[in-house]
Scaffold this motif. Sequence first.
Motif, PDB file in Angstrom:
ATOM      1  N   GLY A  10       4.247   2.953   3.282  1.00  0.00           N
ATOM      2  CA  GLY A  10       4.288   1.746   3.654  1.00  0.00           C
ATOM      3  C   GLY A  10       5.861   0.928   3.599  1.00  0.00           C
ATOM      4  N   ARG A  13       8.315  -2.185   6.072  1.00  0.00           N
ATOM      5  CA  ARG A  13       8.541  -3.678   6.007  1.00  0.00           C
ATOM      6  C   ARG A  13       7.927  -4.247   4.521  1.00  0.00           C
ATOM      7  N   ILE A  15       7.647  -5.312   0.871  1.00  0.00           N
ATOM      8  CA  ILE A  15       8.079  -4.717  -0.514  1.00  0.00           C
ATOM      9  C   ILE A  15       8.674  -3.449  -0.208  1.00  0.00           C
ATOM     10  N   VAL A  35       2.262   3.447   9.228  1.00  0.00           N
ATOM     11  CA  VAL A  35       1.233   3.899   9.976  1.00  0.00           C
ATOM     12  C   VAL A  35       0.847   2.994  11.394  1.00  0.00           C
ATOM     13  N   SER A  36       1.392   1.835  11.526  1.00  0.00           N
ATOM     14  CA  SER A  36       0.916   0.940  12.500  1.00  0.00           C
ATOM     15  C   SER A  36       2.509   0.829  13.268  1.00  0.00           C
ATOM     16  N   ASP A  62      -1.362   8.028   7.827  1.00  0.00           N
ATOM     17  CA  ASP A  62      -2.130   7.276   7.326  1.00  0.00           C
ATOM     18  C   ASP A  62      -2.576   7.452   5.870  1.00  0.00           C
ATOM     19  N   VAL A  63      -2.322   6.910   4.968  1.00  0.00           N
ATOM     20  CA  VAL A  63      -2.396   7.293   3.538  1.00  0.00           C
ATOM     21  C   VAL A  63      -4.073   7.748   3.255  1.00  0.00           C
ATOM     22  N   ASN A  89       3.403   2.503  -2.265  1.00  0.00           N
ATOM     23  CA  ASN A  89       3.368   1.197  -2.197  1.00  0.00           C
ATOM     24  C   ASN A  89       2.349   0.667  -0.875  1.00  0.00           C
ATOM     25  N   SER A 140       0.860  -1.694  -8.266  1.00  0.00           N
ATOM     26  CA  SER A 140      -0.521  -2.424  -8.438  1.00  0.00           C
ATOM     27  C   SER A 140      -0.295  -4.101  -8.083  1.00  0.00           C
ATOM     28  N   TYR A 154      -9.724  -5.880  -3.748  1.00  0.00           N
ATOM     29  CA  TYR A 154      -8.500  -5.431  -3.858  1.00  0.00           C
ATOM     30  C   TYR A 154      -7.968  -5.463  -5.624  1.00  0.00           C
ATOM     31  N   LYS A 158      -6.400  -2.362  -7.471  1.00  0.00           N
ATOM     32  CA  LYS A 158      -5.050  -2.411  -8.274  1.00  0.00           C
ATOM     33  C   LYS A 158      -5.292  -2.085  -9.626  1.00  0.00           C
ATOM     34  N   GLY A 185       3.681 -10.358  -8.892  1.00  0.00           N
ATOM     35  CA  GLY A 185       2.837 -11.508  -8.665  1.00  0.00           C
ATOM     36  C   GLY A 185       2.499 -11.865  -7.336  1.00  0.00           C
ATOM     37  N   ILE A 187       4.269 -12.459  -3.940  1.00  0.00           N
ATOM     38  CA  ILE A 187       5.599 -12.115  -3.283  1.00  0.00           C
ATOM     39  C   ILE A 187       5.705 -12.557  -1.776  1.00  0.00           C
ATOM     40  N   THR A 189       5.793 -11.980   1.613  1.00  0.00           N
ATOM     41  CA  THR A 189       5.899 -10.776   2.532  1.00  0.00           C
ATOM     42  C   THR A 189       4.745 -11.327   3.468  1.00  0.00           C
ATOM     43  N   THR A 192       1.433 -12.344   2.223  1.00  0.00           N
ATOM     44  CA  THR A 192       1.154 -13.704   1.679  1.00  0.00           C
ATOM     45  C   THR A 192       1.585 -14.675   2.804  1.00  0.00           C
TER      46      THR A 192
HETATM   47  P1  NAP Z   1       2.899  -5.777   3.802  1.00  0.00           P
HETATM   48  O1  NAP Z   1       3.926  -6.684   4.183  1.00  0.00           O
HETATM   49  O2  NAP Z   1       1.453  -6.239   4.286  1.00  0.00           O
HETATM   50  O3  NAP Z   1       2.904  -4.374   4.133  1.00  0.00           O
HETATM   51  C1  NAP Z   1       1.941  -3.528   3.864  1.00  0.00           C
HETATM   52  C2  NAP Z   1       2.752  -2.039   4.120  1.00  0.00           C
HETATM   53  O4  NAP Z   1       1.516  -1.096   3.833  1.00  0.00           O
HETATM   54  C3  NAP Z   1       3.006  -1.876   5.453  1.00  0.00           C
HETATM   55  O5  NAP Z   1       4.172  -1.142   5.473  1.00  0.00           O
HETATM   56  C4  NAP Z   1       2.028  -1.033   6.086  1.00  0.00           C
HETATM   57  O6  NAP Z   1       2.433  -0.048   6.996  1.00  0.00           O
HETATM   58  C5  NAP Z   1       1.479  -0.441   5.004  1.00  0.00           C
HETATM   59  N1  NAP Z   1       0.234   0.436   5.064  1.00  0.00           N
HETATM   60  C6  NAP Z   1      -0.917  -0.198   5.343  1.00  0.00           C
HETATM   61  N2  NAP Z   1      -1.872   0.715   5.437  1.00  0.00           N
HETATM   62  C7  NAP Z   1      -1.653   1.811   5.418  1.00  0.00           C
HETATM   63  C8  NAP Z   1      -2.048   3.258   5.580  1.00  0.00           C
HETATM   64  N3  NAP Z   1      -3.357   2.991   5.706  1.00  0.00           N
HETATM   65  N4  NAP Z   1      -1.014   4.022   5.705  1.00  0.00           N
HETATM   66  C9  NAP Z   1       0.076   3.974   5.384  1.00  0.00           C
HETATM   67  N5  NAP Z   1       0.724   2.898   5.132  1.00  0.00           N
HETATM   68  C10 NAP Z   1      -0.119   1.514   5.330  1.00  0.00           C
HETATM   69  O7  NAP Z   1       2.595  -5.844   2.283  1.00  0.00           O
HETATM   70  P2  NAP Z   1       3.707  -6.204   1.028  1.00  0.00           P
HETATM   71  O8  NAP Z   1       3.178  -7.686   0.568  1.00  0.00           O
HETATM   72  O9  NAP Z   1       4.810  -5.688   1.249  1.00  0.00           O
HETATM   73  O10 NAP Z   1       2.806  -5.304  -0.099  1.00  0.00           O
HETATM   74  C11 NAP Z   1       3.253  -4.185  -0.398  1.00  0.00           C
HETATM   75  C12 NAP Z   1       2.544  -3.484  -1.589  1.00  0.00           C
HETATM   76  O11 NAP Z   1       2.618  -4.516  -2.732  1.00  0.00           O
HETATM   77  C13 NAP Z   1       0.795  -3.533  -1.525  1.00  0.00           C
HETATM   78  O12 NAP Z   1       0.430  -2.284  -2.182  1.00  0.00           O
HETATM   79  C14 NAP Z   1       0.376  -4.773  -1.780  1.00  0.00           C
HETATM   80  O13 NAP Z   1      -0.815  -4.766  -2.420  1.00  0.00           O
HETATM   81  C15 NAP Z   1       1.451  -4.995  -3.293  1.00  0.00           C
HETATM   82  N6  NAP Z   1       1.460  -6.253  -3.536  1.00  0.00           N
HETATM   83  C16 NAP Z   1       2.079  -7.316  -2.738  1.00  0.00           C
HETATM   84  C17 NAP Z   1       1.933  -8.536  -3.269  1.00  0.00           C
HETATM   85  C18 NAP Z   1       2.410  -9.787  -2.513  1.00  0.00           C
HETATM   86  O14 NAP Z   1       2.420 -10.878  -3.092  1.00  0.00           O
HETATM   87  N7  NAP Z   1       2.970  -9.731  -1.464  1.00  0.00           N
HETATM   88  C19 NAP Z   1       1.575  -8.885  -4.634  1.00  0.00           C
HETATM   89  C20 NAP Z   1       1.170  -7.757  -5.447  1.00  0.00           C
HETATM   90  C21 NAP Z   1       1.132  -6.433  -5.178  1.00  0.00           C
HETATM   91  P3  NAP Z   1       2.789  -0.612   8.732  1.00  0.00           P
HETATM   92  O15 NAP Z   1       4.114  -1.616   8.697  1.00  0.00           O
HETATM   93  O16 NAP Z   1       2.907   0.631   9.249  1.00  0.00           O
HETATM   94  O17 NAP Z   1       1.589  -1.352   9.047  1.00  0.00           O
END
Ligand code: NAP
Length: 246
Positions: A10, A13, A15, A35-36, A62-63, A89, A140, A154, A158, A185, A187, A189, A192
């Motif tokens: 992932g 985009r 994190i 994946v998308s 696809d993970v 990630n 996590s 979720y 995690k 916490g 973030i 993106t 959120t």
């Molecule tokens: P995001 O912007 O929604 O991005 C999610 C990423 O996961 C995208 O790159 C997406 O790929 C990829 N993904 C989703 N399903 C997938 C699959 N089946 N196979 C491969 N890739 C897949 O999320 P983010 O906020 O950056 O979050 C990144 C990580 O940090 C996640 O694990 C999330 O749970 C964790 N996290 C985020 C926050 C927060 O506040 N944002 C807080 C705590 C933890 P595509 O671009 O190809 O769709």
Amino acid sequence: MDKKVCLVTGGSRGIGKAVAKKFAENGYQLVINYVSEKTDLKKVEEEIKRDYPIEILFVKADVTDMESCENMVKAAIEKWGRMDVVVNNAGITKDNLLMRMKEEEFDQVINVNLKGTFHVTKQVIPYMMKQRHGRIINISSVVGVAGNAGQCNYAASKAGIIGFTKSIAKEVASRNILVNAVAPGFIRTDMTDVLSDAVKESIHAQIPLKRMGEAEEVAKAVYFLGSEENQYITGQVLHVDGGMLM
Ligand code: NAP
């Protein structure tokens, strides 16, 4: 010496992209998984290569699918001949209160977040064991430690990642492979951005630093654990949450 290689699931985009850029800044070759078609990969490549003279292998996988992960890791090894850092990630949310949560919403989140981490780790570990060197960082969340109403799927995924991280850290420590988790916490993106202003305000109120974090702030912590700066930290959870959880 060949450049080190970092794979980020992932990574196109949010994190994941910030993490990929941080490793690029430090001279690592990249394997960026997606994946998308939500992101213009050409733009991502231009953005990273404009600043850093490295090469990027984009791999669609696809993970949730073990075979896709096997092919992704094989493609990376074929190209670079080594695998130094893996950042698990990729993650999704499908929020609902338990009373309303469908079984498929629970399964989808567990399959991407937790099983995806298992699939990719299982595929890279044999290479890292042969190298007698490796770093794995699993993303996590604060929610995996503290829980959150409306996110039982979720939070379970995690929390599962933390147990998984500690177990694998114990299994592979003798081969000089360090396995840690980073627990962000809230973030800023795409994940959120969907929250309403009212929810965002209530979140800010719970954070001692009174703001959401930036993806780059998480990336710095991931880089530290994945880099050669880290020689003696394994099986740990590093919280990057503005002090939300103390
Ligand atoms: P995001 O912007 O929604 O991005 C999610 C990423 O996961 C995208 O790159 C997406 O790929 C990829 N993904 C989703 N399903 C997938 C699959 N089946 N196979 C491969 N890739 C897949 O999320 P983010 O906020 O950056 O979050 C990144 C990580 O940090 C996640 O694990 C999330 O749970 C964790 N996290 C985020 C926050 C927060 O506040 N944002 C807080 C705590 C933890 P595509 O671009 O190809 O769709």
